[in-house]
Design an enzyme around this catalytic site. Structure first.
Site, mmCIF file in Angstrom:
data_model
loop_
_atom_site.group_PDB
_atom_site.id
_atom_site.type_symbol
_atom_site.label_atom_id
_atom_site.label_comp_id
_atom_site.label_asym_id
_atom_site.label_seq_id
_atom_site.Cartn_x
_atom_site.Cartn_y
_atom_site.Cartn_z
ATOM 1 N N LYS A 22 0.818 -1.210 0.000
ATOM 2 C CA LYS A 22 0.000 0.000 0.000
ATOM 3 C C LYS A 22 0.852 1.260 0.000
ATOM 4 O O LYS A 22 0.632 2.178 -0.800
ATOM 5 C CB LYS A 22 -0.925 0.003 1.208
ATOM 6 C CG LYS A 22 -1.624 1.340 1.488
ATOM 7 C CD LYS A 22 -2.399 1.296 2.785
ATOM 8 C CE LYS A 22 -3.045 2.628 3.111
ATOM 9 N NZ LYS A 22 -2.055 3.638 3.568
ATOM 10 N N ARG A 97 -4.915 10.856 2.713
ATOM 11 C CA ARG A 97 -3.613 11.345 3.143
ATOM 12 C C ARG A 97 -2.562 11.212 2.048
ATOM 13 O O ARG A 97 -1.654 12.030 1.945
ATOM 14 C CB ARG A 97 -3.152 10.612 4.402
ATOM 15 C CG ARG A 97 -1.827 11.174 4.894
ATOM 16 C CD ARG A 97 -1.541 10.899 6.338
ATOM 17 N NE ARG A 97 -0.347 11.606 6.747
ATOM 18 C CZ ARG A 97 -0.307 12.845 7.199
ATOM 19 N NH1 ARG A 97 -1.423 13.523 7.315
ATOM 20 N NH2 ARG A 97 0.832 13.424 7.529
ATOM 21 N N ASP A 121 -5.586 8.218 8.574
ATOM 22 C CA ASP A 121 -5.838 7.656 9.891
ATOM 23 C C ASP A 121 -5.834 8.731 10.976
ATOM 24 O O ASP A 121 -5.063 9.686 10.915
ATOM 25 C CB ASP A 121 -4.761 6.626 10.248
ATOM 26 C CG ASP A 121 -4.905 5.344 9.438
ATOM 27 O OD1 ASP A 121 -6.033 5.037 9.058
ATOM 28 O OD2 ASP A 121 -3.890 4.672 9.209
ATOM 29 N N ASP A 320 3.712 0.452 11.942
ATOM 30 C CA ASP A 320 2.453 -0.164 11.499
ATOM 31 C C ASP A 320 2.291 -1.587 12.028
ATOM 32 O O ASP A 320 1.195 -2.145 11.956
ATOM 33 C CB ASP A 320 2.395 -0.189 9.965
ATOM 34 C CG ASP A 320 2.177 1.189 9.372
ATOM 35 O OD1 ASP A 320 1.769 2.093 10.109
ATOM 36 O OD2 ASP A 320 2.421 1.360 8.160
ATOM 37 N N MET A 342 6.203 6.861 17.677
ATOM 38 C CA MET A 342 5.899 7.855 16.654
ATOM 39 C C MET A 342 4.534 8.519 16.830
ATOM 40 O O MET A 342 4.407 9.734 16.727
ATOM 41 C CB MET A 342 6.000 7.218 15.266
ATOM 42 C CG MET A 342 5.885 8.210 14.126
ATOM 43 S SD MET A 342 6.261 7.459 12.520
ATOM 44 C CE MET A 342 7.987 7.059 12.709
#
Length: 437
Positions: A22, A97, A121, A320, A342
């Site tokens: 992605k 985004r 997100d 992630d 983060m």
């Protein structure tokens, strides 16, 4: 609002292949704006974020041809730059985004771009300072439109190469600066550049198009600007986050699953981290075989202290993946500290895991301590709402390993990053029903 109804407690078995990456897809699709020639991208994931980005650049004037479900050709011969100033563009760009990465190519090729506040997100503050600062170093100027709530970005004297030391190794920031620099005059040196495989893929694609980039794979990139870029064919890497997600599914359900064509050389430290979590897995060529186990035990450090997993720039662990590690740890034997450095809101979904019976202490917005139950199906079912892509997949993994039937709402968040996830897992023996409400 769509939901997934998940009957947990079933062991899965079979083979599955990850989709295309992605994060790489959003970068290389935007890179097609750098040339009027035809660019063909294969192994594209058929997910909401990719479809929405393609739709956005089509409205800008890019001609596309869907060769098959995962291969698309792009031809940006004529771009309607006036469309960028329309309310329609701003609304569409704000919902995605990935739209921020069209700015670098537009600045490089046309000398102007519009940047509305992008969507994505809701995982905490995601600043764009690195993007802005890099463009400014190359010669871009910014004017904020208070009424329209967007930045008008121009390069009145063209973009010119320079030396820059990035304040953080931002992946999207690095990608955006690279795409602006390849058509700038002179030499651009980017130090503290992100060097993730997806950045390497972007650079290799641009080199095939005629760009001059050295230092690929390191945190020091040198870019000699060229006047023109041509077309190319590009095949994307497998999605390492989906690879990690499927390893998590196998571990959480005590299943025997083979992940095929995972791009093992581009997974970095992730396989070893899963092993330290106790997951029984073997690398077989370019496949990963997660073997059925009765239970898995979390490793500890050599001095006996609690195992800690934290995110770090490549080749460290991707942020992630931490939500997946957290949920898998709930059924392991032992304890672990998850440190999400983060994003300050990514761990807030753990309240739902606690409702399911998980033993988790949320120390602060960035840290969670997990005390594993040491047995499968220790969680019980509940109703949940997915706040973002990665929390959503963690909730799905938890539901698959829980007793009873769970409902996960707002699954459009999961669909943004995972292609037909319910169908693919059902083929392995999962019991998931998609409900359109």
């Amino acid at each position: 609002m769509s939901s997934l109804i998940v009957e947990g407690g079933h062991r899965l078995q079979g083979n599955i292949s990850p989709q295309g990456a992605k994060n790489e897809a959003l970068e290389v699709i935007c890179a097609t704006l750098l040339t009027p020639e035809r660019v063909v991208i294969s192994n594209l994931p058929d997910i909401a974020d990719v479809r929405n980005l393609i739709s956005l650049i089509e409205e800008m004037g890019v001609e596309t041809e869907h060769i098959d479900n995962n291969t698309v050709s792009f031809s940006a011969k004529e771009i309607d730059t006036e469309y960028l100033y329309s309310e329609q563009f701003r609304k569409k760009a704000q919902s995605l985004r990935g739209s921020v990465m069209i700015v670098g190519p537009l600045l490089a090729r046309f000398g102007k771009a519009i940047l509305p506040k992008p969507g994505g997100d809701k995982i905490g503050r995601r600043r764009l300072d690195t993007h802005f600062w890099g463009w400014q170093k190359l010669g871009a100027e910014f004017e904020y439109d208070e009424l329209g709530k967007y930045y008008n970005i121009t390069a009145p004297n063209g973009l010119k190469g320079c030396y820059m030391l990035l304040d953080e190794a931002s992946v999207t920031g690095t990608a955006n600066i690279i795409m602006a620099a390849v058509l700038a005059s002179g030499v651009t040196t980017i130090y503290n550049a992100a060097c993730e495989p997806y950045i390497q893929q972007l650079c290799k694609m641009l080199v095939r198009m005629g760009a001059k980039i050295t230092g690929i794979g390191s945190n020091l990139l040198t870019i000699c600007g060229v006047d023109y870029l041509g077309g190319t064919d590009h095949k994307m890497l497998p999605d390492m986050i989906e690879v990690g997600s499927f390893i998590g599914v196998a571990a959480m359900t005590g299943s025997d699953i083979v992940l095929e064509n995972v791009g093992i050389d581009d997974l970095g430290i992730m396989p070893e981290c899963f092993r330290r979590l106790g997951v029984n897995m073997e690398v077989e060529g370019d496949n990963i075989h997660v073997r059925q186990d009765e239970i898995y035990a979390i490793d500890s450090f050599m001095d006996g202290s609690i195992m800690t997993f934290s995110d770090a720039p490549w080749p460290g662990l991707s942020p992630d993946l931490l939500s997946i590690f957290l949920v898998v740890a709930t059924q392991a034997k032992g304890s672990v500290l998850i440190h999400q450095k983060m994003f300050e809101s990514r761990l807030f979904f753990v309240d739902k895991l606690i409702d399911m019976g998980a033993k988790i202490i949320l120390c602060d917005p960035h840290r969670a301590a997990v005390i594993g139950a040491g047995k499968f199906h220790c969680l019980h079912s509940t109703n949940m709402v997915s706040p973002d892509i990665r929390a959503g997949i963690a909730m799905l993994i938890a539901a698959l390993g829980a007793r009873g039937t769970s409902r996960i709402q707002n699954i459009n968040q999961i669909d943004r990053g995972y292609e037909r996830i319910d169908e693919r897992l059902n083929k392995l023996g999962a019991h998931i029903i998609r409900s359109e409400e």
